[in-house]
Design a protein around this motif. Sequence first.
Motif, mmCIF file in Angstrom:
data_model
loop_
_atom_site.group_PDB
_atom_site.id
_atom_site.type_symbol
_atom_site.label_atom_id
_atom_site.label_comp_id
_atom_site.label_asym_id
_atom_site.label_seq_id
_atom_site.Cartn_x
_atom_site.Cartn_y
_atom_site.Cartn_z
ATOM 1 N N ARG B 40 -17.709 -38.568 3.713
ATOM 2 C CA ARG B 40 -17.043 -39.115 2.519
ATOM 3 C C ARG B 40 -17.988 -39.996 1.716
ATOM 4 N NH1 ARG B 40 -12.872 -42.638 3.887
ATOM 5 N NH2 ARG B 40 -13.780 -42.755 5.967
ATOM 6 N N GLU B 44 -22.754 -40.692 -2.342
ATOM 7 C CA GLU B 44 -21.603 -41.298 -3.015
ATOM 8 C C GLU B 44 -21.823 -41.512 -4.515
ATOM 9 O OE1 GLU B 44 -20.589 -45.404 -1.976
ATOM 10 O OE2 GLU B 44 -18.556 -44.691 -1.646
ATOM 11 N N ARG B 47 -21.879 -38.334 -6.482
ATOM 12 C CA ARG B 47 -20.595 -37.637 -6.502
ATOM 13 C C ARG B 47 -19.551 -38.326 -7.376
ATOM 14 N NH1 ARG B 47 -19.674 -36.653 -0.316
ATOM 15 N NH2 ARG B 47 -17.789 -35.534 -0.923
ATOM 16 N N ASN B 52 -20.704 -32.771 -9.965
ATOM 17 C CA ASN B 52 -21.788 -32.756 -8.983
ATOM 18 C C ASN B 52 -21.742 -31.499 -8.130
ATOM 19 O OD1 ASN B 52 -20.862 -33.369 -5.983
ATOM 20 N ND2 ASN B 52 -19.461 -34.440 -7.372
ATOM 21 N N PHE B 54 -22.293 -31.134 -4.927
ATOM 22 C CA PHE B 54 -21.744 -31.227 -3.564
ATOM 23 C C PHE B 54 -20.247 -30.928 -3.523
ATOM 24 C CE2 PHE B 54 -25.485 -33.871 -3.820
ATOM 25 C CZ PHE B 54 -26.222 -33.423 -2.741
ATOM 26 N N ASP B 55 -19.544 -31.207 -4.606
ATOM 27 C CA ASP B 55 -18.103 -30.979 -4.623
ATOM 28 C C ASP B 55 -17.710 -29.763 -5.462
ATOM 29 O OD1 ASP B 55 -17.346 -33.232 -2.989
ATOM 30 O OD2 ASP B 55 -17.985 -34.493 -4.662
ATOM 31 N N SER B 56 -18.711 -29.041 -5.988
ATOM 32 C CA SER B 56 -18.386 -27.878 -6.817
ATOM 33 C C SER B 56 -17.782 -26.793 -5.928
ATOM 34 C CB SER B 56 -19.649 -27.354 -7.507
ATOM 35 O OG SER B 56 -20.528 -26.825 -6.528
ATOM 36 N N LYS B 60 -19.523 -26.522 -2.257
ATOM 37 C CA LYS B 60 -18.854 -27.413 -1.303
ATOM 38 C C LYS B 60 -18.899 -26.777 0.102
ATOM 39 C CE LYS B 60 -14.475 -29.868 -0.722
ATOM 40 N NZ LYS B 60 -14.658 -31.276 -1.031
ATOM 41 N N LEU B 87 -20.829 -33.536 6.153
ATOM 42 C CA LEU B 87 -20.647 -32.803 4.899
ATOM 43 C C LEU B 87 -20.782 -31.295 5.137
ATOM 44 C CD1 LEU B 87 -20.236 -34.026 2.035
ATOM 45 C CD2 LEU B 87 -22.687 -33.772 1.677
#
Lengths: 500, 198
Positions: B40, B44, B47, B52, B54-56, B60, B87
Amino acid sequence: MQASPEIGQWLANCAALWLSAHMAHTPRTLYDKIWDAHVVERRDDGTCLIYIDRHLVHEVTSPQAFESLRAAGRKVRRPDLTLAVPDHNLPTTARRDAAGQRIPIADPESAQQLAALERNAPEFGIRLIGDADVEQGIVHVVGPEQGFSLPGATIVCGDSHTACHGGLGALAFGIGTSEVEHVLATQTLLLKQSKNMEVRVEGELGAGVTAKDVVLHICGVLGASGGTGYVIEYTGSAIRSLSLEGRLTVSNMAIEHGARAGLIAPDETTFAYLKGRPFAPKGEEWDKAVAWWRSLATDPGAKYDKVVVIDAADIVPSVTWGTSPEDVVPITGVVPAPESFTDPSKQQAAQKSLDYMGLTPGQRLEEVEVQNVFIGSCTNSRIEDLRAAAAVIKGRKKADNVRWAIVVPGSGLVKRQAEEEGLDRIFIEAGIEWREPGCSACLAMNPDKVPAGERCASTSNRNFVGRQGPGARTHLVSPAMAAAAAVTGKLTDVRKLTSA
Amino acid sequence: MEPVKEVAGRAIPFGRKNVDTDVIIPAHWLKTITRDGLGRGAFEALRQDPDNLFDSPEFKGSPILIAGDNFGCGSSREHAAWALLDLGITAVIAPSFSDIFSGNAFKNGILTVVLPQAAIDRLMEVAQTDPVTIDLESQTVTTPFQDRFSFEIDPFRKHCLLNGLDEVGLTLARGDAISDYENKSAGETPWLAKGVAA
């Protein structure tokens, strides 16, 4: 590792024979000598099992290591070579109330981590210097101060600034938590020898130029990864002229150019510093130790894999403008333009840094206003650092635009000495806060943080994005330069305040 | 530790240089006393940007991260390795790594693959649309387009990763050699052998 013990022993014997045949003739560096003296076993691929003489443990990188030991039913092999000191999470405000009762730590997670160390140390038989002890402080200040850190020793800690102890001529480096566990369980580490680099600084340092300026300058010359894969020995007349405290400052930031460790050969300055320290050898043993320490100096003709020579006359009071310690300029300089870098990825990085730092190319560093000043950290919180800062501040006041300025001594003993010398009064009278020892705003794990968007002239070691708090903008400087910024309210060439 | 033989899947084309461990996991996440749940806090600050990588939806949970020079520099915090694992990242490909980070990664079964910048550039391109495969046994990185890049890895680390060996257990088995060293050192440098018992 799958070999039978007999083969392992045979290999070790072969290695010992080979070494004894070669060492007498091959000139060796200080690093080679310390390494060779600590080889327990040498594998045929060159990996060595290296004995660790001193292990410093703090509360942040140790809980998971102790937990793994407990889960596996393992003990600490040499609790007597291990010293536990809390430093990262401790608040720097008062820790005891008027009745001597502990003031609870507000952040439950910090409290939990500190409690874990206080539980783990006695459970595994490790000596703990706790928050109520006058000897408590930042591990890298406490180790040398107590004579726990010694020349020629291998020293590790779950903290990258362990390189600091190299200022005494110890092979000292940071390790991760799995390695902390490995050292606790076995008192050894499996390592490959790094390459040798010599960084030679020759000449006399100019007025107002300190050990911090020397190492910031070196960061600029080598870049953030220029030392990767190397152990750096700092040599030359400018290094020799530094006090022991100054040498610790230089070696402390070896990691900021990527080096595994920094080293400065022990000499009379080192011996004078160590003599009489609580854990330093005494009597006849002291004499033997000094003789051994002298023998560690790099032999004439020893080969370094890389040599970098710096003219001390080129070093001026320095300051960082970006978000990597390699982003160094003289205080007399200007913020560089991203286009001025040849490497395209550095151009991009520089642009990002400038956006984060809120600076524009061509801006004079001396025009940059700061709202915060932090004097402390394992890089610059020793008595000499506080004296240098106090000398600038004496008779002056904190500038009105400086919202927050704190001095955090490196240990309770540094604090006590500074108070005996009246340095605390100089800071307090100038409007600067005088705090309890710890890591503090260097990495903002405790309540000491720089607010987002504000600038801090900081004597710490890293200007990374968010290091001193989310959005905080850090300018790394020497204690004298931080003091100058505190009284003028902007980054300032300290020589203008002291030359008159 | 679980054996590691192959890491295959989408690779996050991150590409950034001098990524320090404060970027991978900021200090305020270091207050944990376990190894879990740090995903999480991973990256940070980056994100915060809703776009970003990493969360696309595309990247992801991808097992591979492609980065620039000097990945993992700065603090020794092993939390950086734990955060990547949480992650879902089990391999990082970069032109160079900091010494401490690559050791921490190895001890947590994360592959650190060193490739020249030209190979990185090509993989960054492939990663936009297609998967990448890292095979530890053959020490190669391959793509669906016949790209094949060889990488070096320390033989001991390779052996440990392939077999999931516990380094502490291996060294404890060398206890006699360690005792021999201690006896010798107590004679030669007694002041170092002398402890500071609790």
